[in-house]
Every structure is written in structure tokens, then in C-alpha cells.
Design an enzyme around this catalytic site. Structure first.
Site, PDB file in Angstrom:
ATOM      1  N   VAL A  11       0.846  -1.310   0.042  1.00 27.04           N
ATOM      2  CA  VAL A  11       0.113   0.233  -0.093  1.00 27.04           C
ATOM      3  C   VAL A  11       0.807   1.164  -0.102  1.00 27.04           C
ATOM      4  O   VAL A  11       0.696   1.980  -0.968  1.00 27.04           O
ATOM      5  CB  VAL A  11      -1.016   0.027   1.289  1.00 27.04           C
ATOM      6  CG1 VAL A  11      -1.569   1.250   1.476  1.00 27.04           C
ATOM      7  CG2 VAL A  11      -1.812  -1.336   1.003  1.00 27.04           C
ATOM      8  N   ASP A  30      10.910   3.286   5.542  1.00 32.63           N
ATOM      9  CA  ASP A  30      10.589   2.033   5.909  1.00 32.63           C
ATOM     10  C   ASP A  30      11.928   1.948   6.800  1.00 32.63           C
ATOM     11  O   ASP A  30      12.947   2.005   6.389  1.00 32.63           O
ATOM     12  CB  ASP A  30      10.388   0.894   4.593  1.00 32.63           C
ATOM     13  CG  ASP A  30       9.861  -0.333   5.104  1.00 32.63           C
ATOM     14  OD1 ASP A  30       8.550  -0.470   4.738  1.00 32.63           O
ATOM     15  OD2 ASP A  30      10.477  -1.084   5.856  1.00 32.63           O
ATOM     16  N   LYS A  35      15.212  -3.439   2.168  1.00 25.90           N
ATOM     17  CA  LYS A  35      14.254  -3.086   1.240  1.00 25.90           C
ATOM     18  C   LYS A  35      14.469  -1.675   0.697  1.00 25.90           C
ATOM     19  O   LYS A  35      14.268  -1.306  -0.476  1.00 25.90           O
ATOM     20  CB  LYS A  35      12.829  -3.111   2.083  1.00 25.90           C
ATOM     21  CG  LYS A  35      11.518  -2.819   1.003  1.00 25.90           C
ATOM     22  CD  LYS A  35      10.341  -2.652   1.899  1.00 25.90           C
ATOM     23  CE  LYS A  35       9.712  -4.079   2.286  1.00 25.90           C
ATOM     24  NZ  LYS A  35       8.364  -3.605   2.925  1.00 25.90           N
ATOM     25  N   PHE A 158      -8.282   1.526  -1.359  1.00 28.06           N
ATOM     26  CA  PHE A 158      -9.280   0.365  -2.132  1.00 28.06           C
ATOM     27  C   PHE A 158      -8.258  -0.135  -3.281  1.00 28.06           C
ATOM     28  O   PHE A 158      -9.066  -0.008  -4.441  1.00 28.06           O
ATOM     29  CB  PHE A 158     -10.493   1.165  -2.629  1.00 28.06           C
ATOM     30  CG  PHE A 158     -11.298   1.701  -1.372  1.00 28.06           C
ATOM     31  CD1 PHE A 158     -12.014   0.856  -0.758  1.00 28.06           C
ATOM     32  CD2 PHE A 158     -11.318   3.154  -1.106  1.00 28.06           C
ATOM     33  CE1 PHE A 158     -12.652   1.256   0.458  1.00 28.06           C
ATOM     34  CE2 PHE A 158     -11.928   3.701  -0.070  1.00 28.06           C
ATOM     35  CZ  PHE A 158     -12.559   2.839   0.778  1.00 28.06           C
ATOM     36  N   ARG A 160      -6.585  -2.920  -5.612  1.00 25.22           N
ATOM     37  CA  ARG A 160      -6.506  -4.228  -5.760  1.00 25.22           C
ATOM     38  C   ARG A 160      -4.941  -4.608  -6.277  1.00 25.22           C
ATOM     39  O   ARG A 160      -4.429  -3.902  -7.051  1.00 25.22           O
ATOM     40  CB  ARG A 160      -7.332  -4.746  -7.005  1.00 25.22           C
ATOM     41  CG  ARG A 160      -8.676  -5.091  -6.485  1.00 25.22           C
ATOM     42  CD  ARG A 160      -9.679  -5.016  -7.768  1.00 25.22           C
ATOM     43  NE  ARG A 160      -9.454  -3.870  -8.542  1.00 25.22           N
ATOM     44  CZ  ARG A 160      -9.970  -3.754  -9.735  1.00 25.22           C
ATOM     45  NH1 ARG A 160     -10.776  -4.828 -10.285  1.00 25.22           N
ATOM     46  NH2 ARG A 160      -9.751  -2.581 -10.541  1.00 25.22           N
ATOM     47  N   GLY A 262     -15.296 -19.265  -7.692  1.00 28.20           N
ATOM     48  CA  GLY A 262     -14.016 -19.910  -7.831  1.00 28.20           C
ATOM     49  C   GLY A 262     -13.821 -20.744  -6.520  1.00 28.20           C
ATOM     50  O   GLY A 262     -14.739 -21.062  -6.003  1.00 28.20           O
ATOM     51  N   CYS A 269      -5.908  -9.502   2.149  1.00 29.17           N
ATOM     52  CA  CYS A 269      -7.187  -8.507   2.914  1.00 29.17           C
ATOM     53  C   CYS A 269      -8.540  -9.147   2.964  1.00 29.17           C
ATOM     54  O   CYS A 269      -8.725  -9.072   4.173  1.00 29.17           O
ATOM     55  CB  CYS A 269      -7.436  -7.446   1.718  1.00 29.17           C
ATOM     56  SG  CYS A 269      -5.965  -6.651   1.065  1.00 29.17           S
TER      57      CYS A 269
END
Ligand code: UGA
Length: 442
Positions: A11, A30, A35, A158, A160, A262, A269
Site C-alpha cells: 500500500v 521504511d 528493502k 481500495f 487491488r 472460484g 485482505c
């Protein structure tokens, strides 16, 4: 405007990269040294189409930078908290907020009232967390005044996986939970580039924004479970679940999306957020029959897929070979979190079935997953199907849709396909000579 994003996971990274695309100065912070070192070299630790290009473009234009040091938030007008909120190890499935609260603690030492920062939760947090955060800051920074020297807001995401950039740049809506007019003005300015593209920006109170996120994910999970349950009935009595979904979806009140049956929903999530929402009901001594049913149904669903596989493989199972196509929880991601494959594969192994797997996003880390320890990984579709008793389609990657079935037919031992994503046409497969079973057709 300078923006800081704390947490460079899925995110945080997408959020930071997309805001930098609007020309804001963004620093992604971070604590993971490795990373950040990778990100500084424009190497992206996750698989997300388009993200690497976006990061490259905006780091070279100096809009985007990465840091290990929380002090780099200095001068930021808006500070996003985008750290993980996994399911807590103990309890009823509630979200573990320790990372969010630790960031708040660390941030509280760095707030500069001259910056008058707005601290915004992007992480998915249960209703009531915003108030807890406000109280934490009041406790940690007694010399600063909430609402005057700094502000708090909620702005759930929101996105995906696999289409996160598109979702960010062309959202159905942006939700901002605010407690005062000043905060609303800052967020309006931030989201102006999206609003110009006619994305609705909805302002609510903080609690409503927090709940919109959970309610949306739980509702989508419910929609998926609903069509999965209908598919069971079609398999018993006839009808084609895809036609049923189409017919239902044409009703604008229902909508066509998220009605694809499926093997059950997975990912980082839906499973986590349905559990956390249920925990919120329990914590508040409320009953939630619906959400609990979705959770239970989805767990059972994965085992029901094993029953389907057993029916097609036929006894004795021991020594049979299955070609498992796709292991990720959905296409265009290398994410395995709560993927149905993590349940289906070990169950097949328990029966003595050998699983050969292929996934376009395969990387060495897949081999370290304990549920996959018996899996033999293959690099091509031809290799994975060779000599097998059944092909099982688990993830609807595009490259599986166009498989040359006439060629495959010559490579397999038994011409049997279990298509858990309905990517093939039943009659076509039967014509070629396959035994074909899918979801939601008798
Ligand atoms: C989901 C939501 O769609 C995002 O809006 C949300 O921001 C995100 O969670 C999050 O909370 O961060 P994501 O988990 O990336 O996004 O994936 P989805 O595309 O929603 O799929 C979730 C699962 O449902 C997958 O296992 C997928 O195969 C399954 N699914 C989805 C179905 O079985 N049928 C469908 O019709 C749709």
C-alpha cells in the site's frame, strides 16, 4: 507539497509512487534496511504491473525518494501511516495494531508544529482506531495541541493487487475521514488531481471512513461467497452459474463485478478483514451471523475443491499426478497469502497425490512455503502437464486461457481437467476428448 509515507509495503509503495506522479515531493520511509536499499536502486520487492516504471520515472525526476530514517518526514504537510495490520496471533481474529501504534509513538517525537502536519491512516484499521490514535498523540505530545499543531485523519485504500496503480489513478471513490474543516481542506488539495478526473472524494467522520473500508471488503467477500454457494446448487440441479451471475449482474442494484465463482477468496485482505470485522462485532457484544458465515463458508470452500479433485482423480489416489496451474491467490501478483492453493495442495499430498506446479510469477521463495514442500516446480506449461492424471486450473492467469489443448492432450497421461476458474468452454473441451469439470455446471 511534501508528503511522507511510512511503510513501503504494498500500500505504502503504490501510494507514494502515485502521489509522486502528481508532482508532489514524496518520501517513503521504511525501517527495513534491505528493502530501502533495493528501492533506492529502483528494484521493487513486490510484483505489481507498472510500479517499477513509475518508481524509476519519479525517482529520476526527484519527486520520489526512499529513506530508513523517520526524521526524513521533516517538512511534510501530510504523513501517511501505511504499515501492516495483520490478524493478531491471539484472540478472535482482530487486527494487530502494534505496528500502527509504534509508528505513532515514534512520530510523536518528531512532530514540528511549524509544519502543522496532518497524520493520516492508510492502513486498514478497525473502527475506533482514529480516536485511539488521537489519544496516543495527546499523551505522547502533551506540549502540542491536537487540531492546532497537528491533525489526524483516515483515508483507507481500495487498491487491488495487480491493478493497484490503475485503481489509485482512476478510483471509483476516495474516502476521507476528517474531524475538522482544516483537515478537509488539506485533503481536498491533495486529491485535487484525482477530483479533476471526476473521481468522487467523499468526506465523512473518521469512524465512518474506517468502517467503509471493512464494510466494502466484507461485502465483496460476501458477494463472492454468495455466487460460490449458488454455483454448488447449479452443479447439483443444472443451470450455468456464469449465466446466472450475468443475469443477476445486469440488475444495476446488484452489479456484475465480483460475481465470478472460484475456489474461494484469498489474499492479504478479504480473509484478514472479514475476521477483523467479525472481531469488532464480538468486541462490542454484537452478533454477526452474516460475516461469520462468509468466513466459515470460505474455509469450507477450499476443502470442497479437494472433494471435486478426488471425484475426478478416482481411487486409488496414491501415486496419481496433478498438474497445478497457478498457485497465487489471483493473477498478476506473486502474492500467496491465504491463497486457496495453500490448503488444496497439502490436502492432495495427504492423499498420496504428487503435485507438479507452474505459476507465471514463480520465484525461489515459493519453494520455502511449508505447504508447498512436496511440490515439484516446472518452468513451462508443457513440462508441468507431462504424464499427469489431471490438470487443475487454480489461478486464471491470461497465459492459461490460450493453452493449446490439442497439444496438451498428447502430453498428459489422462485427459482430465478441473477448471476452478471457468476459463475454458466445457463443450469445446469435451469435443477434444477431455473429461472436464468446472465450477457451477452440472
Ligand atoms: C481487495 C479489494 O478488492 C480492494 O478493493 C482492497 O483495497 C484490497 O482488497 C485491500 O483491502 O487492500 P485484493 O485482495 O488485491 O483487493 O484482490 P481482489 O481482486 O479483490 O480478489 C480477492 C480474492 O477474491 C481473490 O482470491 C480472487 O480470486 C477472489 N475473487 C474476486 C473471486 O473469487 N471472485 C470474484 O468475482 C472476485
Amino acid at each position: 507539497m511534501k508528503i511522507a509515507v511510512i511503510g513501503s509495503g504494498y500500500v505504502g509503495l503504490v501510494t507514494g509512487a502515485c502521489f509522486s506522479e502528481f508532482g508532489y515531493e514524496v518520501v517513503c520511509v521504511d525501517k527495513d534496511i534491505n528493502k530501502v536499499a533495493l528501492l533506492k536502486k529502483n528494484k521493487i520487492p513486490i510484483y505489481e504491473p507498472g510500479l517499477e516504471d513509475l518508481v524509476k520515472k519519479n525517482t529520476s525526476a526527484k519527486y520520489l525518494s526512499f529513506s530508513n530514517n523517520l526524521k526524513s518526514i521533516k517538512g511534510s504537510k501530510i504523513i501517511f501511516i501505511a504499515v501492516g495490520t495483520p490478524t493478531a496471533r491471539r484472540g478472535e481474529g482482530e487486527a494487530d495494531l502494534k505496528y500502527v501504534f509504534q509508528v505513532c509513538k515514534d512520530l510523536s517525537k518528531l512532530i514540528d508544529k511549524n509544519d502543522k502536519p496532518l497524520i493520516v491512516t492508510k492502513s486498514t484499521v478497525p473502527i475506533g482506531t482514529g480516536s485511539q490514535i488521537i489519544n496516543l498523540f495527546k499523551k505522547y505530545c502533551p506540549n502540542l495541541q491536537y487540531g492546532v499543531d497537528y491533525n489526524i485523519a483516515s483515508n483507507p485504500e481500495f487498491l487491488r493487487e495487480g491493478s493497484a496503480i490503475e485503481d489509485f489513478l482512476r478510483p471509483d471513490r476516495v474516502v476521507c475521514g476528517v474531524a475538522n474543516y482544516e483537515t478537509e481542506t488539506v485533503l481536498k488539495e491533495l486529491y485535487r488531481p484525482l477530483n479533476l478526473r471526476e473521481a468522487p472524494v467523499l468526506f465523512t467522520d473518521i469512524e465512518s471512513a474506517e468502517l467503509i473500508k471493512y464494510a466494502s471488503n466484507a461485502f465483496l467477500a460476501l458477494k463472492i461467497s454468495f455466487i460460490n454457494e449458488i454455483s454448488d446448487l447449479c452443479e447439483k440441479v443444472g443451470g450455468n452459474v456464469q449465466m446466472v451471475a450475468k443475469g443477476m449482474g445486469l440488475d444495476n442494484r446488484i452489479g456484475a463485478k465480483f460475481l465470478h465463482p472460484g475456489p474461494g477468496f484469498g489474499g492479504s485482505c478479504f480473509p484478514k478483514d472479514t475476521r477483523a470485522l467479525y472481531a469488532s462485532f464480538k468486541k462490542n457484544k454484537l452478533k454477526s451471523t452474516l460475516i461469520k458465515s462468509v468466513i466459515n463458508f470460505n474455509e469450507e470452500r477450499k476443502l470442497n475443491m479437494v472433494k471435486k479433485a478426488k471425484m475426478l482423480l478416482k481411487k486409488p489416489y496414491k501415486g496419481k499426478k496433478v498438474a497445478f496451474l497457478g498457485v497465487t491467490f489471483k493473477p498478476n501478483t506473486d502474492d500467496l497469502r491465504e491463497s486457496p492453493s495453500l490448503v488444496i495442495i497439502p490436502e492432495l499430498n495427504k492423499l498420496g497425490v504428487h503435485v507438479y506446479a507452474h505459476d507465471p510469477a514463480y520465484n525461489k521463495s515459493f519453494e520455502k512455503i511449508k505447504q508447498f514442500k512436496k511440490v515439484k516446480w516446472k518452468k513451462s506449461i508443457s513440462d508441468v502437464v507431462k504424464g499427469t492424471d489431471m490438470i487443475l486450473i487454480h489461478t486464471e492467469w491470461n497465459e492459461y486461457r490460450g493453452i493449446d489443448l490439442k497439444k496438451i492432450k498428447k502430453l498428459v497421461k489422462n485427459k482430465v481437467i478441473l477448471d476452478l476458474r471457468n476459463i475454458f468452454n466445457k463443450n469445446e473441451l469435451i469435443d477434444i476428448g477431455f473429461v472436464y469439470n468446472n465450477i457451477g455446471q452440472k
